[in-house]
Design a protein around this motif. Structure first.
Motif, PDB file in Angstrom:
ATOM      1  N   UNK A 151      12.487  -4.492  -1.927  1.00 12.21           N
ATOM      2  CA  UNK A 151      12.431  -3.508  -0.845  1.00 12.21           C
ATOM      3  C   UNK A 151      10.981  -3.203  -0.519  1.00 12.21           C
ATOM      4  N   UNK A 152      10.677  -3.155   0.787  1.00 10.78           N
ATOM      5  CA  UNK A 152       9.353  -2.716   1.203  1.00 10.78           C
ATOM      6  C   UNK A 152       9.418  -2.160   2.626  1.00 10.78           C
ATOM      7  N   UNK A 153       8.394  -1.413   3.003  1.00 13.68           N
ATOM      8  CA  UNK A 153       8.273  -0.848   4.341  1.00 13.68           C
ATOM      9  C   UNK A 153       7.298  -1.687   5.153  1.00 13.68           C
ATOM     10  N   UNK A 154       7.609  -1.821   6.448  1.00 11.98           N
ATOM     11  CA  UNK A 154       6.747  -2.627   7.312  1.00 11.98           C
ATOM     12  C   UNK A 154       6.343  -1.798   8.529  1.00 11.98           C
ATOM     13  N   UNK A 163      12.705  -3.151   4.837  1.00 10.58           N
ATOM     14  CA  UNK A 163      13.096  -4.534   4.561  1.00 10.58           C
ATOM     15  C   UNK A 163      13.663  -4.601   3.150  1.00 10.58           C
ATOM     16  N   UNK A 164      14.851  -5.159   3.011  1.00 12.33           N
ATOM     17  CA  UNK A 164      15.416  -5.354   1.675  1.00 12.33           C
ATOM     18  C   UNK A 164      15.990  -6.761   1.574  1.00 12.33           C
ATOM     19  N   UNK A 492       3.103 -12.492   3.193  1.00 15.89           N
ATOM     20  CA  UNK A 492       4.477 -12.971   3.381  1.00 15.89           C
ATOM     21  C   UNK A 492       5.409 -11.811   3.702  1.00 15.89           C
ATOM     22  N   UNK A 493       5.235 -10.681   3.032  1.00 12.03           N
ATOM     23  CA  UNK A 493       6.087  -9.524   3.316  1.00 12.03           C
ATOM     24  C   UNK A 493       5.837  -8.992   4.719  1.00 12.03           C
ATOM     25  N   UNK A 497       8.437  -8.940   7.857  1.00 10.59           N
ATOM     26  CA  UNK A 497       8.714  -7.727   8.621  1.00 10.59           C
ATOM     27  C   UNK A 497       8.544  -7.944  10.115  1.00 10.59           C
ATOM     28  N   UNK A 498       7.513  -8.706  10.503  1.00 12.71           N
ATOM     29  CA  UNK A 498       7.318  -9.025  11.918  1.00 12.71           C
ATOM     30  C   UNK A 498       8.485  -9.843  12.463  1.00 12.71           C
TER      31      UNK A 498
END
Length: 532
Positions: A151-154, A163-164, A492-493, A497-498
């Protein structure tokens, strides 16, 4: 012929299994899953399941456990060892897991009654807190697996997208896949959302649900049920499903039910997938909604423009600053907000604008016309008492250029996201397939120079990264191949996200440009709305 694991379990595991049973009973009692008077019945049921005639001598040591998972693992090993499951695969272990925990649960009616009592005495928030904890303690919600999700925020111009990468649903091994092909088609339960799942033992192609509990609801005078999702994608991810086995449909009644729900659960949002293929959810065969206690990126997005309607003066209409096409209705009068939403659905169902690729129907000679326009609705009850409905305009047309959908992730994005853009993605949370975890890690290695992006084998369709080859080479061109592992991961993350932002833009009916804004205004003007 017994395996080495089975022989070991039969020879040395009985004493340990008896201790594990007592420890599980202690855990269930501490967590309020069973009462003191239930312990004897639960113990006897567990002894019967594991083919014991009497419990261990003495008592289990006092302990406080956060989860039953550490007890279940070795107990499942023992169960396989004595032949309770035919194979030691995740699927069969999960079937036995649910059966064990189902013996330590209150009856369905008792769980529902406890919810109602707590809601009446301490409020519905306290009731959902307890019900959610029960669903976790019973291992119905597999938090041990869910914690493995990436999981991360973009950050974007529309706010921070979530994003998960979903790792909580276990993949079946080849032996299980082969078995599934040989199984006859079953008609029971009718779907994963049927109330008949409560207490169901499961089978290789259908999960066990002995540890599932539901709460009955009345929405618009109809019987509905509330439960939690076993694979929660966000906090308190809930499913609200119809008692009758009926297909998904978005109607005036849908909006009324959503508004009813947030009145009963004011700390939750609730929304519905759309009801047409391509833009709908994964289960269109059973009418249901998704709810929970989570603030999605779309919820906090501001409004670009506001409109007013002389027919509904108490309702505010706002175009949400979001990559998809969202009209936010808000007002203090529930009936007026409902009426405004119904009017917008009726207008949108029949609206066409060829310049924006929007066509309401495809006409077929001698046959019923095919509808294309529908809505993904989301409801909330704000702290100021206002009802809020986000109506996301959807269209499921296809074309020669975009056979998977004009307003669907376009082909160049399929290496990241090809599946339908349902309610959760619409609100700004990407649920990406589990395969991407390893693939993105491998792609990051090309940015560190550990792997060579010029390798011609990447162009071979049999290569596991072939679908990413063009993207990988673009990344290496832009960022080089001497990044640190930490920097490569960040890149990459961010680039993933883009890609998700592009997915949402593709799914938006009226594009976020001058032409799209003008088309959006034309639709609202066609309803008689005027800019406020």
């Amino acid at each position: 012929m017994t395996t080495e694991l089975q022989a070991q379990a039969q020879a040395t595991g009985a004493d340990e299994a008896l201790l594990l049973i007592e420890r599980l009973l202690q855990f269930a009692k501490q967590r309020g899953m069973i009462e003191a008077l239930d312990v004897h019945a639960a113990r006897n049921a567990m002894l019967d399941l594991f083919q014991f005639t009497e419990p261990m001598e003495g008592e289990a040591p006092d302990e406080e456990l956060e989860s039953a998972v550490e007890l279940l693992g070795p107990l499942l090993d023992y169960g396989y060892g004595i032949g309770l499951i035919p194979d030691n695969t995740t699927t069969f272990r999960d079937l036995l897991d649910a059966k064990i925990m189902g013996l330590l649960m209150p009856r369905a009616s008792e769980a529902a009654a406890a919810f109602q009592r707590l809601a009446a005495s301490e409020g519905v928030k306290a009731a959902t807190d307890a019900f959610y904890r029960l669903s976790i303690d019973s291992n119905y919600i597999r938090m041990d697996r869910i914690r493995k999700n990436d999981y991360w925020l973009h950050p974007t111009e529309y706010g921070k997208l979530e994003i998960t990468i979903n790792l909580s649903k276990p993949e079946k091994d080849p032996k299980e896949i082969a078995l599934l092909k040989t199984l006859p088609q079953s008609k029971y339960p009718k779907s994963l959302l049927s109330v008949a799942n409560v207490g169901y033992a499961g089978r290789a192609d259908h999960p066990a649900r002995q540890n599932l509990r539901v709460v009955p609801l009345s929405l618009q005078g109809e019987e509905w049920f509330f439960q939690y999702s076993p694979y929660v994608y966000y906090n308190e991810h809930s499913i609200v499903f119809k008692g009758k086995d009926e297909p998904m449909v978005i109607t005036h009644a849908s909006f009324a039910r959503l508004l009813d729900f947030v009145e009963q659960f004011p700390h939750y949002f609730v929304g519905s997938n759309a009801d047409l293929p391509i833009v709908g959810g994964s289960i269109l065969s059973h009418d249901h909604y998704q709810a929970g206690r989570h603030v999605f990126p779309m919820e906090v997005a501001p409004e670009d423009n506001r409109f007013a309607d002389s027919l509904h003066p108490g309702v505010s209409y706002g175009i949400v600053s979001w990559p998809m096409s969202v009209v936010r209705l808000s007002g203090a009068d529930k009936a007026e907000v409902h009426s405004a939403a119904c009017r917008m659905l009726d207008e949108w169902r029949n609206y066409s604008d060829e310049s924006a690729d929007v066509r309401a129907y495809t006409e077929r000679e001698g046959a019923a016309r095919i509808p294309h326009n529908t809505i993904t609705p989301i409801a909330r009850l704000r702290d100021n008492g206002e009802y809020e409905l986000d109506l996301v305009l959807r269209n499921n047309r296809t074309s020669e250029e975009h056979p998977d959908g004009i307003f669907h992730p376009h082909k160049h994005l399929h290496h990241i996201k090809k599946e339908n853009i349902g309610l959760i993605e619409v609100m700004g949370l990407a649920v990406l397939p589990g395969r991407l975890k390893e693939e993105l890690e491998q792609i990051a290695a090309y940015l560190t120079g550990e792997s060579d992006a010029g390798d011609k084998r990447l162009d071979d369709a049999s290569h596991p990264l072939s679908k990413h080859a063009a993207w990988m080479r673009e990344l290496v061109t832009r960022f080089g191949s001497a990044c640190t592992p930490e920097r490569a991961k960040e890149i990459v993350e961010a680039e993933t996200g883009d890609k998700f932002l592009e997915v949402l833009k593709d799914a938006g009916v009226f594009k976020r440009n001058a032409e799209g804004a003008a088309a959006f205004d034309r639709f609202l003007s066609s309803m008689g709305l005027q800019k406020a």
